[in-house]
Design a protein around this motif. Structure first.
Motif, mmCIF file in Angstrom:
data_model
loop_
_atom_site.group_PDB
_atom_site.id
_atom_site.type_symbol
_atom_site.label_atom_id
_atom_site.label_comp_id
_atom_site.label_asym_id
_atom_site.label_seq_id
_atom_site.Cartn_x
_atom_site.Cartn_y
_atom_site.Cartn_z
ATOM 1 N N GLY A 84 24.619 51.925 17.167
ATOM 2 C CA GLY A 84 25.433 53.069 16.786
ATOM 3 C C GLY A 84 26.918 52.861 16.962
ATOM 4 O O GLY A 84 27.710 53.768 16.733
ATOM 5 N N GLY A 85 27.342 51.697 17.383
ATOM 6 C CA GLY A 85 28.759 51.406 17.515
ATOM 7 C C GLY A 85 29.406 51.904 18.785
ATOM 8 O O GLY A 85 30.605 51.750 18.982
ATOM 9 N N GLU A 86 28.652 52.492 19.705
ATOM 10 C CA GLU A 86 29.215 52.982 20.951
ATOM 11 C C GLU A 86 29.427 51.839 21.924
ATOM 12 O O GLU A 86 28.553 51.012 22.119
ATOM 13 N N ARG A 87 30.591 51.799 22.544
ATOM 14 C CA ARG A 87 30.912 50.720 23.482
ATOM 15 C C ARG A 87 30.214 50.949 24.819
ATOM 16 O O ARG A 87 30.220 52.054 25.344
ATOM 17 N N ASP A 88 29.612 49.930 25.363
ATOM 18 C CA ASP A 88 28.979 50.025 26.674
ATOM 19 C C ASP A 88 30.058 50.290 27.713
ATOM 20 O O ASP A 88 30.983 49.493 27.868
ATOM 21 N N PRO A 89 29.990 51.400 28.458
ATOM 22 C CA PRO A 89 31.073 51.727 29.399
ATOM 23 C C PRO A 89 31.213 50.736 30.540
ATOM 24 O O PRO A 89 32.307 50.577 31.080
ATOM 25 N N LEU A 90 30.120 50.057 30.922
ATOM 26 C CA LEU A 90 30.239 49.065 31.974
ATOM 27 C C LEU A 90 30.977 47.830 31.462
ATOM 28 O O LEU A 90 31.825 47.263 32.155
ATOM 29 N N ASP A 91 30.683 47.426 30.236
ATOM 30 C CA ASP A 91 31.405 46.301 29.640
ATOM 31 C C ASP A 91 32.877 46.633 29.423
ATOM 32 O O ASP A 91 33.736 45.741 29.416
ATOM 33 N N ALA A 92 33.188 47.919 29.208
ATOM 34 C CA ALA A 92 34.570 48.319 28.951
ATOM 35 C C ALA A 92 35.452 48.236 30.187
ATOM 36 O O ALA A 92 36.675 48.173 30.073
ATOM 37 N N LEU A 93 34.859 48.245 31.371
ATOM 38 C CA LEU A 93 35.652 48.121 32.592
ATOM 39 C C LEU A 93 36.272 46.732 32.697
ATOM 40 O O LEU A 93 35.731 45.763 32.173
ATOM 41 N N ARG A 94 37.388 46.659 33.387
ATOM 42 C CA ARG A 94 38.012 45.372 33.662
ATOM 43 C C ARG A 94 38.009 45.121 35.164
ATOM 44 O O ARG A 94 38.198 46.037 35.963
ATOM 45 N N ILE A 95 37.797 43.867 35.522
ATOM 46 C CA ILE A 95 37.887 43.442 36.915
ATOM 47 C C ILE A 95 39.357 43.194 37.228
ATOM 48 O O ILE A 95 40.045 42.494 36.477
ATOM 49 N N THR A 96 39.857 43.771 38.327
ATOM 50 C CA THR A 96 41.305 43.807 38.555
ATOM 51 C C THR A 96 41.691 43.168 39.891
ATOM 52 O O THR A 96 41.773 43.841 40.920
ATOM 53 N N PRO A 97 41.959 41.870 39.904
ATOM 54 C CA PRO A 97 42.425 41.221 41.130
ATOM 55 C C PRO A 97 43.791 41.766 41.561
ATOM 56 O O PRO A 97 44.653 42.016 40.715
ATOM 57 N N PRO A 98 43.998 41.948 42.855
ATOM 58 C CA PRO A 98 45.320 42.348 43.337
ATOM 59 C C PRO A 98 46.247 41.139 43.444
ATOM 60 O O PRO A 98 45.801 39.984 43.341
ATOM 61 N N VAL A 99 47.507 41.419 43.660
ATOM 62 C CA VAL A 99 48.471 40.342 43.918
ATOM 63 C C VAL A 99 48.466 39.990 45.405
ATOM 64 O O VAL A 99 48.465 38.810 45.778
ATOM 65 N N LEU A 100 48.451 41.004 46.242
ATOM 66 C CA LEU A 100 48.488 40.813 47.691
ATOM 67 C C LEU A 100 47.052 40.832 48.220
ATOM 68 O O LEU A 100 46.305 41.780 47.968
ATOM 69 N N MET A 101 46.661 39.808 48.941
ATOM 70 C CA MET A 101 45.268 39.619 49.323
ATOM 71 C C MET A 101 45.110 39.374 50.819
ATOM 72 O O MET A 101 45.003 38.232 51.282
ATOM 73 N N PRO A 102 45.077 40.423 51.618
ATOM 74 C CA PRO A 102 44.906 40.234 53.062
ATOM 75 C C PRO A 102 43.563 39.615 53.429
ATOM 76 O O PRO A 102 43.463 38.898 54.434
ATOM 77 N N ARG A 103 42.515 39.876 52.647
ATOM 78 C CA ARG A 103 41.213 39.274 52.947
ATOM 79 C C ARG A 103 41.258 37.758 52.733
ATOM 80 O O ARG A 103 40.568 37.013 53.416
ATOM 81 N N ARG A 104 42.044 37.327 51.764
ATOM 82 C CA ARG A 104 42.183 35.879 51.572
ATOM 83 C C ARG A 104 42.895 35.255 52.759
ATOM 84 O O ARG A 104 42.543 34.145 53.196
ATOM 85 N N LEU A 105 43.897 35.953 53.282
ATOM 86 C CA LEU A 105 44.585 35.455 54.473
ATOM 87 C C LEU A 105 43.607 35.345 55.640
ATOM 88 O O LEU A 105 43.616 34.352 56.384
ATOM 89 N N ALA A 106 42.772 36.363 55.802
ATOM 90 C CA ALA A 106 41.798 36.324 56.894
ATOM 91 C C ALA A 106 40.845 35.151 56.735
ATOM 92 O O ALA A 106 40.496 34.475 57.715
ATOM 93 N N ARG A 107 40.446 34.883 55.486
ATOM 94 C CA ARG A 107 39.550 33.748 55.243
ATOM 95 C C ARG A 107 40.275 32.431 55.506
ATOM 96 O O ARG A 107 39.694 31.475 56.033
ATOM 97 N N LEU A 108 41.536 32.352 55.123
ATOM 98 C CA LEU A 108 42.343 31.150 55.379
ATOM 99 C C LEU A 108 42.412 30.869 56.878
ATOM 100 O O LEU A 108 42.244 29.723 57.324
ATOM 101 N N ILE A 109 42.669 31.908 57.658
ATOM 102 C CA ILE A 109 42.753 31.736 59.113
ATOM 103 C C ILE A 109 41.410 31.295 59.665
ATOM 104 O O ILE A 109 41.328 30.416 60.543
ATOM 105 N N ASP A 110 40.348 31.876 59.160
ATOM 106 C CA ASP A 110 39.010 31.536 59.636
ATOM 107 C C ASP A 110 38.663 30.082 59.330
ATOM 108 O O ASP A 110 38.080 29.375 60.159
ATOM 109 N N LEU A 111 39.046 29.603 58.127
ATOM 110 C CA LEU A 111 38.697 28.247 57.702
ATOM 111 C C LEU A 111 39.705 27.204 58.179
ATOM 112 O O LEU A 111 39.379 26.010 58.270
ATOM 113 N N GLY A 112 40.939 27.617 58.436
ATOM 114 C CA GLY A 112 41.984 26.663 58.774
ATOM 115 C C GLY A 112 42.509 25.919 57.565
ATOM 116 O O GLY A 112 43.116 24.856 57.702
ATOM 117 N N ARG A 113 42.287 26.486 56.385
ATOM 118 C CA ARG A 113 42.772 25.884 55.123
ATOM 119 C C ARG A 113 42.750 26.970 54.050
ATOM 120 O O ARG A 113 42.188 28.047 54.242
#
Length: 424
Positions: A48-77
């Motif tokens: 019927g031409g209707e767009r799937d609303p889940l497919d219409a969403l976009r995944i949106t990475p942030p610029v500032l990533m405190p969780r990545r910093l926490a992982r960096l500290i945990d791994l040491g790299r």
């Protein structure tokens, strides 16, 4: 190559993944350096031409990533996508990915060698697997001389023989006709299921409905001889006029109190088995999920209107039931159950990550699993899962997170989906 097909589903994409594995997550390597790749409008694949609303969403990475910093500290790299930990608890089981194989019942496509091939590969991967309704009433349990490739016991053994220690598990679904055949009693007392039971890797799933045909029971098409064998257990309707008949299951009758009592009965009668509940995408899906969770269900599965592997009236897939995105919105607003499993057109990492961000614990593979196993009965599902795993790692790490349960609603956005907040 099998002649199995799935009209309206991205079949060729699934087959490519089943053949190529993780390489299919990228464009053709020969195009590297000479073709400029960028965003393009998503293909419209809905009836019927209707767009799937889940497919219409976009995944949106942030610029500032405190969780990545926490992982960096945990791994040491500096962390990368390989540092994403995908192991996920699913309804009392442990899965290497936030993925399970959805219920595949007595439909012909899931029977025979293909059903066994899928079970073996799911077992080897350690993915939880649901054995769907009507297998025993139609094909038998497997201890009375029934064809082993179609009986429930055949699938159970094929899966368990490949299963690594500590991973996976089987959920056996039951609907009205299965209850009449005492399917759960058969499995619970079967020595073949004892290793799963003793290791906490056996569940029983109470089926209230399915995405492809909400409000109806399971349906298949039978020839006259097969119909005669099951005519005392199912409704038969000669709608085709060519000797084949429509075989219909009853959908079962539930109220909030009936659902509560059914779950309590399951926990009382089968105390060593996990309790799963499967819901169709009804308008009161959030209330039904709340009732199931409060009654003690270990997992609640919601099958969106996009789901389906078996037979359904044409009016249903296009016009009946809530889209999975709307189910997730309503569940989020009411507070989702602790272990929410969702299915409906799952075949690639983006759709899976969006579902996880909107509150799901894991996503189910139905048509995709069948097509992948049909493409290569030895390793098609294994290679397909390799590709899906890589995509999950890439997408989750791009969000600056390193586990599926770290995803949340801020990770997805669409101007056409106002319930999803714009996090900037």
């Amino acid at each position: 190559m099998s002649d199995l097909s799935a009209p309206g589903f991205p079949e060729e994409e699934v087959r490519i993944r089943a053949r190529a594995g993780a390489a299919a997550a990228f464009p053709l390597p020969g195009d590297y350096g000479r073709v400029l790749f960028g965003a393009e409008p998503a293909a419209d694949r809905r009836p019927g031409g209707e767009r799937d609303p889940l497919d219409a969403l976009r995944i949106t990475p942030p610029v500032l990533m405190p969780r990545r910093l926490a992982r960096l500290i945990d791994l040491g790299r500096e962390p990368d996508y390989r540092d994403v930990e995908l192991t996920t608890p699913i309804g009392g089981f442990t899965s290497p990915l936030p993925v399970y194989v959805s219920a595949l019942g007595s439909t012909r496509a899931a029977g025979g060698d293909l059903g066994l091939a899928l079970a073996r590969q799911a077992g080897a991967l350690g993915l939880p697997m649901v054995i769907g309704e009507n297998v025993v009433p139609v094909n038998g349990y497997g201890r009375q001389g029934e064809a082993a490739d179609r009986a429930l016991l055949g699938r159970l053994r094929a899966y368990a023989e490949q299963l690594p220690d500590g991973r996976g598990g089987v959920a056996v679904q039951q609907s009205t006709e299965d209850a009449d055949a005492e399917v759960w009693n058969l499995v619970y007392s079967d020595p073949a299921a004892l290793p799963l039971l003793e290791s906490g890797r056996l569940a029983f799933e109470l089926k209230l409905g399915q995405g492809a045909k909400p409000g109806l029971g399971g349906m298949t098409v039978l020839d006259a001889a097969a119909a005669a064998r099951v005519g005392d257990r199912y409704g038969l309707d000669d709608v085709f006029g060519d000797g084949r008949v429509l075989r219909s299951s009853t959908p079962g009758t539930f109220t909030a109190e009936i659902l509560r009592q059914q779950i309590r009965l399951m926990r009382n009668n089968f105390p060593r088995a996990r309790v799963w509940v499967k819901l169709h995408p009804g308008r009161d899906v959030a209330e039904a999920a709340r009732v199931a969770a409060e009654a003690g269900a270990d997992a609640v599965t919601v099958d969106g209107a996009e789901g389906g592997t078996g037979w359904a009236p044409q009016a249903f897939p296009a016009q009946v039931g809530l889209p999975l995105a709307e189910c997730l919105r309503r569940l989020a607003a009411a507070g989702p159950p602790p272990c929410l499993l969702v299915s409906g057109r799952m075949w690639e990492g983006g759709r899976a990550v969006k579902s996880l961000a909107l509150g799901a614990r894991a996503v189910g593979l139905g048509r995709a699993a069948l097509l992948a196993a049909a493409e290569d009965p030895q390793a098609g599902l294994i290679r397909f899962t390799e590709c899906l795993e890589l995509e999950l790692r890439l997408l989750i790490s791009a969000l600056g997170k390193y586990a599926p349960d770290a995803l949340d609603r801020d990770d997805v956005w669409s101007p056409e989906f106002p319930a999803i907040p714009n996090a900037g």
